[in-house]
Scaffold this motif. Sequence first.
Motif, PDB file in Angstrom:
ATOM      1  N   ALA B  20       6.661   0.513   1.845  1.00 21.80           N
ATOM      2  CA  ALA B  20       6.189  -0.148   3.051  1.00 21.80           C
ATOM      3  C   ALA B  20       4.667  -0.109   3.154  1.00 21.80           C
ATOM      4  CB  ALA B  20       6.804   0.518   4.284  1.00 21.80           C
ATOM      5  N   LEU B  21       4.068   0.890   2.501  1.00 32.18           N
ATOM      6  CA  LEU B  21       2.642   1.150   2.660  1.00 32.18           C
ATOM      7  C   LEU B  21       1.733  -0.057   2.377  1.00 32.18           C
ATOM      8  CD1 LEU B  21       1.215   3.599   3.714  1.00 32.18           C
ATOM      9  CD2 LEU B  21       0.720   4.282   1.380  1.00 32.18           C
ATOM     10  N   PRO B  22       1.887  -0.707   1.220  1.00 30.42           N
ATOM     11  CA  PRO B  22       0.978  -1.821   0.926  1.00 30.42           C
ATOM     12  C   PRO B  22       1.091  -2.920   1.981  1.00 30.42           C
ATOM     13  CG  PRO B  22       2.245  -1.218  -1.009  1.00 30.42           C
ATOM     14  CD  PRO B  22       2.824  -0.478   0.136  1.00 30.42           C
ATOM     15  N   ALA B  23       2.308  -3.120   2.480  1.00 31.48           N
ATOM     16  CA  ALA B  23       2.537  -4.172   3.464  1.00 31.48           C
ATOM     17  C   ALA B  23       1.781  -3.874   4.748  1.00 31.48           C
ATOM     18  CB  ALA B  23       4.027  -4.308   3.740  1.00 31.48           C
ATOM     19  N   LEU B  24       1.734  -2.604   5.121  1.00 26.82           N
ATOM     20  CA  LEU B  24       1.043  -2.229   6.347  1.00 26.82           C
ATOM     21  C   LEU B  24      -0.475  -2.308   6.169  1.00 26.82           C
ATOM     22  CD1 LEU B  24       3.190   0.861   7.378  1.00 26.82           C
ATOM     23  CD2 LEU B  24       3.180  -1.390   8.452  1.00 26.82           C
ATOM     24  N   GLY B  25      -0.894  -2.192   4.894  1.00 27.88           N
ATOM     25  CA  GLY B  25      -2.320  -2.254   4.615  1.00 27.88           C
ATOM     26  C   GLY B  25      -3.058  -1.077   5.225  1.00 27.88           C
ATOM     27  N   SER B  26      -2.499   0.107   5.030  1.00 31.41           N
ATOM     28  CA  SER B  26      -3.086   1.309   5.598  1.00 31.41           C
ATOM     29  C   SER B  26      -4.448   1.568   4.966  1.00 31.41           C
ATOM     30  CB  SER B  26      -2.137   2.483   5.364  1.00 31.41           C
ATOM     31  OG  SER B  26      -2.801   3.689   5.592  1.00 31.41           O
ATOM     32  N   ARG B  27      -5.496   1.286   5.681  1.00 29.14           N
ATOM     33  CA  ARG B  27      -6.849   1.333   5.107  1.00 29.14           C
ATOM     34  C   ARG B  27      -7.369   2.748   4.940  1.00 29.14           C
ATOM     35  NH1 ARG B  27     -11.467  -2.535   6.445  1.00 29.14           N
ATOM     36  NH2 ARG B  27     -11.120  -3.819   4.616  1.00 29.14           N
ATOM     37  N   ALA B  28      -7.079   3.583   5.914  1.00 28.41           N
ATOM     38  CA  ALA B  28      -7.631   4.937   5.894  1.00 28.41           C
ATOM     39  C   ALA B  28      -7.289   5.650   4.594  1.00 28.41           C
ATOM     40  CB  ALA B  28      -7.089   5.729   7.078  1.00 28.41           C
ATOM     41  N   PHE B  29      -6.044   5.491   4.164  1.00 34.33           N
ATOM     42  CA  PHE B  29      -5.595   6.187   2.964  1.00 34.33           C
ATOM     43  C   PHE B  29      -6.208   5.549   1.714  1.00 34.33           C
ATOM     44  CE2 PHE B  29      -2.224   7.046  -0.246  1.00 34.33           C
ATOM     45  CZ  PHE B  29      -2.473   8.406  -0.333  1.00 34.33           C
ATOM     46  N   ALA B  30      -6.189   4.213   1.668  1.00 31.13           N
ATOM     47  CA  ALA B  30      -6.663   3.509   0.490  1.00 31.13           C
ATOM     48  C   ALA B  30      -8.138   3.787   0.233  1.00 31.13           C
ATOM     49  CB  ALA B  30      -6.418   2.014   0.647  1.00 31.13           C
ATOM     50  N   ALA B  31      -8.901   3.915   1.274  1.00 26.41           N
ATOM     51  CA  ALA B  31     -10.329   4.132   1.097  1.00 26.41           C
ATOM     52  C   ALA B  31     -10.607   5.532   0.563  1.00 26.41           C
ATOM     53  CB  ALA B  31     -11.053   3.926   2.423  1.00 26.41           C
ATOM     54  N   ASP B  32      -9.771   6.468   0.965  1.00 25.60           N
ATOM     55  CA  ASP B  32      -9.995   7.850   0.572  1.00 25.60           C
ATOM     56  C   ASP B  32      -9.661   8.132  -0.888  1.00 25.60           C
ATOM     57  OD1 ASP B  32      -9.348   9.700   3.604  1.00 25.60           O
ATOM     58  OD2 ASP B  32     -11.205   9.134   2.581  1.00 25.60           O
ATOM     59  N   ALA B  33      -8.498   7.652  -1.305  1.00 29.42           N
ATOM     60  CA  ALA B  33      -7.981   8.059  -2.618  1.00 29.42           C
ATOM     61  C   ALA B  33      -8.679   7.300  -3.738  1.00 29.42           C
ATOM     62  CB  ALA B  33      -6.487   7.820  -2.669  1.00 29.42           C
TER      63      ALA B  33
END
Lengths: 297, 416
Positions: B20-33
Motif C-alpha cells: 500500500a505504501l507506494p500508493a499512499l506516496g508516504s514522503r517522510a519515509f521515502a526522503a529519509d531512507a
Amino acid sequence: MLDILFIGLSLGSILLLVALGLAITYGAMGVINMAHGEMVMIGAYVAVLSGIWLKASLLLAIPLAFVVTALLGLLIERVVVRRLYGRLLDTLLATWGIAILLQQAVRLEFGLSFFGIHVEGLGAGLQNVAVPAYLQGTFRLAGADINAYRTFIIAVTAALTLATWFILYRTAAGMQVRAIIRNPNMAAACGIDVKRVNAMTFAFGSGLAGVAGVMMSGFKTVFPDMGTTMVVDGFMVVVTGGVGSLFGTILSSGLLGEINALVAIGTNDILARAVVFGVVILVILVKPSGLFSFKGR
Amino acid sequence: MVFNRREFLKTAATASAALALPALGSRAFAADAIKVGALYSQTGGLSVAEKLLANGVMMAVAEINAAGGVLGRPVEVVVEDGASDPKTFSEKASKLILKDKISTVFGCHTSASRKAVLPIFERRGAMLFYQTHYEGFECSRNVVYSGAVPNQQLSNYIPWIVEKLGKKKFFIVGSNYVYPREMAKVSKKLIEAAGAEWVADEYLELGHSEWAVMVSKIKESGADVVLSNVVGDSIIAFYREFKNQGLSQEVLPICATVTSEIEIAAMGAEYAAGSYTSFPYFMSIDTPANKSFIDRFRTFVNDPKAVTYHSLEAAYFQVFLWKQAVEKSGDLSADAIRAGIRGQTYEAPGGKVTTDPDNLHCWLTPRIGQWQADGQSKVVDAYPAPIKPLPYSAYGETENNLFCTSNGLDAAKLKG
C-alpha cells in the motif's frame, strides 16, 4: 567396443523408461501428456521423501512411486483429461498447465511455504537420493568395466517393458486397450467401457513415469524443473517408433540411444544430440507415421 | 513444521502495508531512507542460487540498519525479480535506475544477465555490485566486481596440482558457454608454464545430465587429473557418474572451479569426498568472524542447515564496501561511489578484501579446499595475502602490464 554398446544400451533404456508411459497414453488415448515429465519429477521426489521420512531405500521407493504417480495420474484423468478427449491441442495445453502447477506445488511445498511451513525434502532446492552401496561402482564383464547402477536401470526397464507387454498382449484389459488404440468407436460399440479403460491406461502410464523418476534420482539431480526437458525426449522416441506400437518404442529408444553413444564417443555430446534429432527428422520425413505403425483404416 | 498464527498475521500485515505504501506516496519515509536495488532471480531455474545471494545482501543491509544505517539514514532495499531471464534483468535494471532513481544495484548472477544490464548501467550512470566469480574479460567503470576472476582461482591452483599432487596430464571439462571456455584458456597457459600437459578440452550443454560417455572418455584418455569448469546441476550428475563408473578421487581427482558447498550438499558428500575446489572463501574457514557469519546467516534465513559459499559471502561483503564508499564520499551519485570505493578495504568473513583502485575488481585470497565426507572442505593451500585481480589474464595481462585501468580498457593491448 562392448562398453560403448553398453553405454548406448543404458541411454536407450533411460529413453525407453520415459517413453513407455507416453507411448501407451498417446497411443491408446491420443493424449499428448505434457505433464509426463512432471510425473517423472514426482516419482523422483517420492524417492527423496521416502528416504527422508521413512528411511526407505531406493528399492522400496519404486513401488511407492508407482502407486503415488498412478493415483495422481488417475486424478488428473478424472478431473481434466476426461473432458478433453478427441481435442488433441486442448489436451496439450491443459496438461502443460498441469505440469506448471505440479512444478510450483513442489517448489512451494504444496503452498505451505506461504505460511512459513517447511517440508523437509521439498522446496526449490536441489535434492539427492542415496544409492545402495551394492549398486555403486563397477563390475567386469568380458574385459569391460560395466556400471552397476546402469545395469540395474536396464534390468528395471526390461522388467517394466515385459510387464507392459504382458498386460497389453496377455490380459483381457490389455486386449481392450489394444482395441481402443485401433478404433475407439468400434471398441465402445463392442461393449468396452472406454472411459474406464482410458482412466486405467492413463494411471498406468503415469505410474511408469514415476518409476522412471526413481531410477533417474540415482544419477541425476532432483529439482522441480527436472521433468520439463524429458517430455521432448519421450516424444522423440514415440514418434520415431510409431504411435501405439510397443515394439516400435522399444526399438527406436535402443536405436537412438546407440546412435547418441556412438556419435558422442567419436565426437562430443553436443553434436551427438544434434545427430539424434537429425535421424528423427529423417525418419519422420521418410515414414511420417514412424518406423512401426498400424495401418490406418 | 510449526505454524505460528501471530507470525503469519504479522507477515501478512507487513506485506499489505508494503504494497500500500507506494500508493499512499508516504514522503517522510521515502526522503529519509537510502534506496538500493537487489536484482536477483526470485523465480525460474536460477532462483535456487540467486535467492541465497539476495538473502546475503538483505542480511548485510539489515545489519547496517541495526547499526545506525549509512550517513545516519536507514537503507531500504528495492527487490526486483530477474526471473532467470536476461531480458527481464535488463528491464528491471532500467526500472530500478529510471523509476526508483536508484544509483546502486546489487545483483545479477550469470554472465548473461550481467552483460544484459551492463549497457543500462553505463548509459544511465549507475553502479552495479556483482558478486559472482566470472570469466573476466570485462572492464567497466560502472561495476564493482567482488567475486573472483580466473587468475584468482587458477594462479595457485594449477601449479599446486602439478607440484603437490604430482599430476601431469589434465583433462579439461566444462559446460558449453563463455566462463568455462575462458577458464580453460587461462588454465592451458598455466598448465604449460608448470611443465604439464592437457590431453583434452571437452564441453557439454548447460544443464546436461547424461555423463556416461564423457566419464568413459576421461577413463580412456590417460589423464591423471580432471579440471572441471562444469556449472549448475550438471555437476551433481557428473560426480555421481564418476563414482558410479568406478573412478576414484585418490587416483584421478576432480579439481573444480565452480563446485561449492551448495552442489556438494545436493549431490551427497560421499560422491565428492577427496576432490578439490579453488575459491577465495569456504564455509569451513575456521575464524570467529566466519563462524559468526554462518550463525547469523542461518538465523536470518531461518534454516539451521543452510550452507554458505563463495558468492554468498561476496554478496554480503560488497554491501559493506558500498557503505564505506558512500560514507567516504558523502554522496550517493555513481561518480562519488566510484571515487569512494577505489582502494576500499573491508574485513569480510573470509578475510581481508580490497577494491582495486584500477579495475574495481576485488583483491581476494585464493584458497584450495579438499572436500571431506561431511560435505565441508579442508583448506589445503592458501595464499598468505589477497592477490591482485587481473580480468584479462587470459590475454596476457600481468600486474606490471594492466589492460584495465582507472581510465578504462586499453584496447590496443588486447589486440597485441
